[in-house]
Motif scaffolding. Structure first.
Motif, mmCIF file in Angstrom:
data_model
loop_
_atom_site.group_PDB
_atom_site.id
_atom_site.type_symbol
_atom_site.label_atom_id
_atom_site.label_comp_id
_atom_site.label_asym_id
_atom_site.label_seq_id
_atom_site.Cartn_x
_atom_site.Cartn_y
_atom_site.Cartn_z
ATOM 1 N N THR A 1 39.820 9.443 26.138
ATOM 2 C CA THR A 1 39.190 10.071 27.292
ATOM 3 C C THR A 1 38.117 11.035 26.831
ATOM 4 O O THR A 1 38.379 11.910 25.998
ATOM 5 N N LEU A 2 36.940 10.877 27.381
ATOM 6 C CA LEU A 2 35.863 11.842 27.163
ATOM 7 C C LEU A 2 35.978 12.882 28.267
ATOM 8 O O LEU A 2 35.815 12.564 29.444
ATOM 9 N N ASP A 3 36.308 14.109 27.898
ATOM 10 C CA ASP A 3 36.427 15.196 28.863
ATOM 11 C C ASP A 3 35.079 15.915 28.938
ATOM 12 O O ASP A 3 34.816 16.847 28.185
ATOM 13 N N ILE A 4 34.243 15.460 29.839
ATOM 14 C CA ILE A 4 32.886 16.013 29.966
ATOM 15 C C ILE A 4 32.918 17.504 30.283
ATOM 16 O O ILE A 4 32.102 18.273 29.777
ATOM 17 N N ASN A 5 33.887 17.935 31.079
ATOM 18 C CA ASN A 5 33.965 19.349 31.451
ATOM 19 C C ASN A 5 34.284 20.251 30.257
ATOM 20 O O ASN A 5 33.994 21.440 30.296
ATOM 21 N N ALA A 6 34.888 19.698 29.207
ATOM 22 C CA ALA A 6 35.220 20.489 28.022
ATOM 23 C C ALA A 6 34.062 20.581 27.039
ATOM 24 O O ALA A 6 34.111 21.371 26.093
ATOM 25 N N GLN B 1 40.112 11.778 18.421
ATOM 26 C CA GLN B 1 40.933 10.738 19.039
ATOM 27 C C GLN B 1 40.961 9.467 18.185
ATOM 28 O O GLN B 1 41.992 8.797 18.094
ATOM 29 N N LYS C 1 24.902 18.397 28.404
ATOM 30 C CA LYS C 1 26.129 18.630 27.657
ATOM 31 C C LYS C 1 25.879 18.318 26.191
ATOM 32 O O LYS C 1 24.953 17.600 25.825
ATOM 33 N N GLN D 1 35.114 15.234 19.915
ATOM 34 C CA GLN D 1 36.223 14.747 20.746
ATOM 35 C C GLN D 1 36.569 13.313 20.366
ATOM 36 O O GLN D 1 37.743 12.967 20.200
ATOM 37 N N HIS E 1 28.274 9.928 26.048
ATOM 38 C CA HIS E 1 29.214 8.805 25.988
ATOM 39 C C HIS E 1 29.046 8.041 24.675
ATOM 40 O O HIS E 1 30.022 7.668 24.029
#
Length: 90
Positions: A52-57, A43, A31, A39, A73
């Protein structure tokens, strides 16, 4: 293959090299650290208390310029810190 997403802010080569190597499956492997940084920055600049870390995004990437094999991370946390710093200094 580099990330196809647009990055408003980018980590330079030195900042990327300071990130820890990280290859955990399903937790950010392949990723984009630039996406994670952005991200976090967003924030942090908004002074969000719950982050929140949205890994899928995050974009998929295997490019060194996007932090290949580095911790998304840690990139997120760095972005969050920089966002807070910039909010305070504006």
């Amino acid at each position: 293959m580099p990330c196809a997403n647009h990055h408003i802010r980018t980590l330079n080569e030195n900042e990327l090299s300071n990130l820890t190597r990280h290859q955990m499956h399903d937790h950010g492997r392949h990723k984009c650290c630039q996406c994670a940084y952005n991200q976090g920055y967003e924030q942090g600049f908004q002074l969000r208390e719950t982050v929140t870390l949205d890994i899928n995004a995050l974009g998929d990437s295997q490019s060194d310029a996007d932090g290949r094999h580095k911790s998304v991370h840690q990139a997120f946390a760095l972005g969050y810190s920089h966002g807070i710093r910039d909010f305070i200094n504006q």
